[in-house]
Design a protein around this motif. Structure first.
Motif, mmCIF file in Angstrom:
data_model
loop_
_atom_site.group_PDB
_atom_site.id
_atom_site.type_symbol
_atom_site.label_atom_id
_atom_site.label_comp_id
_atom_site.label_asym_id
_atom_site.label_seq_id
_atom_site.Cartn_x
_atom_site.Cartn_y
_atom_site.Cartn_z
ATOM 1 N N GLY A 5 -6.667 40.825 9.313
ATOM 2 C CA GLY A 5 -6.396 39.420 9.574
ATOM 3 C C GLY A 5 -5.493 39.205 10.771
ATOM 4 O O GLY A 5 -5.695 38.292 11.550
ATOM 5 N N SER A 6 -4.494 40.082 10.940
ATOM 6 C CA SER A 6 -3.583 39.905 12.068
ATOM 7 C C SER A 6 -4.285 40.176 13.387
ATOM 8 O O SER A 6 -4.002 39.544 14.390
ATOM 9 C CB SER A 6 -2.351 40.808 11.921
ATOM 10 O OG SER A 6 -2.728 42.163 12.020
ATOM 11 N N HIS A 7 -5.247 41.121 13.390
ATOM 12 C CA HIS A 7 -6.009 41.374 14.613
ATOM 13 C C HIS A 7 -6.943 40.209 14.921
ATOM 14 O O HIS A 7 -7.096 39.817 16.062
ATOM 15 C CB HIS A 7 -6.832 42.665 14.486
ATOM 16 C CG HIS A 7 -5.993 43.899 14.486
ATOM 17 N ND1 HIS A 7 -5.286 44.314 15.579
ATOM 18 C CD2 HIS A 7 -5.754 44.795 13.508
ATOM 19 C CE1 HIS A 7 -4.641 45.426 15.292
ATOM 20 N NE2 HIS A 7 -4.906 45.744 14.033
ATOM 21 N N ALA A 8 -7.562 39.675 13.883
ATOM 22 C CA ALA A 8 -8.502 38.566 14.072
ATOM 23 C C ALA A 8 -7.787 37.331 14.601
ATOM 24 O O ALA A 8 -8.384 36.509 15.282
ATOM 25 C CB ALA A 8 -9.229 38.250 12.773
ATOM 26 N N ALA A 9 -6.512 37.213 14.295
ATOM 27 C CA ALA A 9 -5.748 36.057 14.761
ATOM 28 C C ALA A 9 -5.656 36.036 16.287
ATOM 29 O O ALA A 9 -5.460 34.993 16.885
ATOM 30 C CB ALA A 9 -4.359 36.062 14.139
ATOM 31 N N ARG A 10 -5.830 37.197 16.922
ATOM 32 C CA ARG A 10 -5.775 37.261 18.383
ATOM 33 C C ARG A 10 -7.063 36.782 19.032
ATOM 34 O O ARG A 10 -7.116 36.567 20.231
ATOM 35 C CB ARG A 10 -5.477 38.689 18.838
ATOM 36 C CG ARG A 10 -4.058 39.119 18.509
ATOM 37 C CD ARG A 10 -3.776 40.454 19.099
ATOM 38 N NE ARG A 10 -4.583 41.466 18.407
ATOM 39 C CZ ARG A 10 -4.810 42.675 18.863
ATOM 40 N NH1 ARG A 10 -4.333 43.058 20.017
ATOM 41 N NH2 ARG A 10 -5.535 43.536 18.190
ATOM 42 N N ILE A 11 -8.113 36.654 18.249
ATOM 43 C CA ILE A 11 -9.392 36.183 18.787
ATOM 44 C C ILE A 11 -9.339 34.661 18.843
ATOM 45 O O ILE A 11 -9.187 34.006 17.817
ATOM 46 C CB ILE A 11 -10.573 36.635 17.890
ATOM 47 C CG1 ILE A 11 -10.612 38.154 17.800
ATOM 48 C CG2 ILE A 11 -11.882 36.077 18.429
ATOM 49 C CD1 ILE A 11 -11.631 38.679 16.797
#
Length: 196
Positions: A5-11
């Motif tokens: 989820g934290s990585h997806a927040a960068r998209i």
């Protein structure tokens, strides 16, 4: 390493892209990493040249036409949402999908009809809504190269257009194209398993 989820927040606009394309969060993240890897100069967008570096497209006889589909209307830059929208056409159809959808919602990008539209535009070079004998011949030349004679190619193009051309105008409309492929498993043939 951190949560998915934290990585997806960068998209940028991840939730809206997921809703539009049907990709899972994990798939979207993989595609984002692939997009960034293709963007070697870290421009934030892809050019035709970036896509031409993909080996599978370089050897595909329709590679240039596929690349064209990423750049509609003559655009020179491809952002991440545009990249994912095109790839969504190749997302396999969910087996557990009940097939019932809200009629107010747009048709999924990976639906049979949208897959057919995508395939049709690979043939319809002049974007007039019809595949002419000449356009069919061009695609056949790309696909078979020098393995058959020009006369054989012309015969195949003539026969293909004749068989699909129901209204006798000498070209294949999108409706005629869909009818000619109604028995073909487009959902399977135009799916890339890793895009689930």
């Amino acid at each position: 390493m951190g949560s998915l989820g934290s990585h997806a927040a960068r998209i940028p606009d991840a939730d809206s892209i997921r809703r539009e394309t049907g990709f899972s969060q994990a798939s979207l993240l993989r595609l984002y990493h692939r997009f960034r890897a293709l963007d070697r100069n870290k421009k934030g967008y892809l050019s035709r040249m970036d896509l031409q570096q993909i080996g599978a497209l370089a050897v595909n006889p329709l590679g240039e036409r596929i690349i064209d589909s990423f750049f509609p209307d003559g655009n020179l830059r491809l952002d991440f949402p545009g990249f994912v929208r095109v790839l969504a056409h190749f997302r396999p159809i969910d087996d557990e999908d009940p097939g019932i959808r809200d009629p107010k919602e747009p048709e999924p990008l990976n639906s049979r009809m949208n897959k057919l539209r995508f395939a049709f535009q690979l043939y319809d070079l002049d974007r007039d809504g019809k595949i002419s004998r000449h356009e069919m011949l061009q695609v056949l030349r790309l696909m078979v190269g020098v393995q058959v004679t020009e006369e054989q190619l012309e015969s195949i193009a003539d026969r293909t257009v004749q068989e699909a051309d129901e209204d006798g105008d000498g070209a294949v409309s999108f409706l005629e194209f869909t009818k000619s492929l109604e028995k073909m498993d487009i959902e399977q043939k135009m799916s890339i398993r890793i895009l689930k």
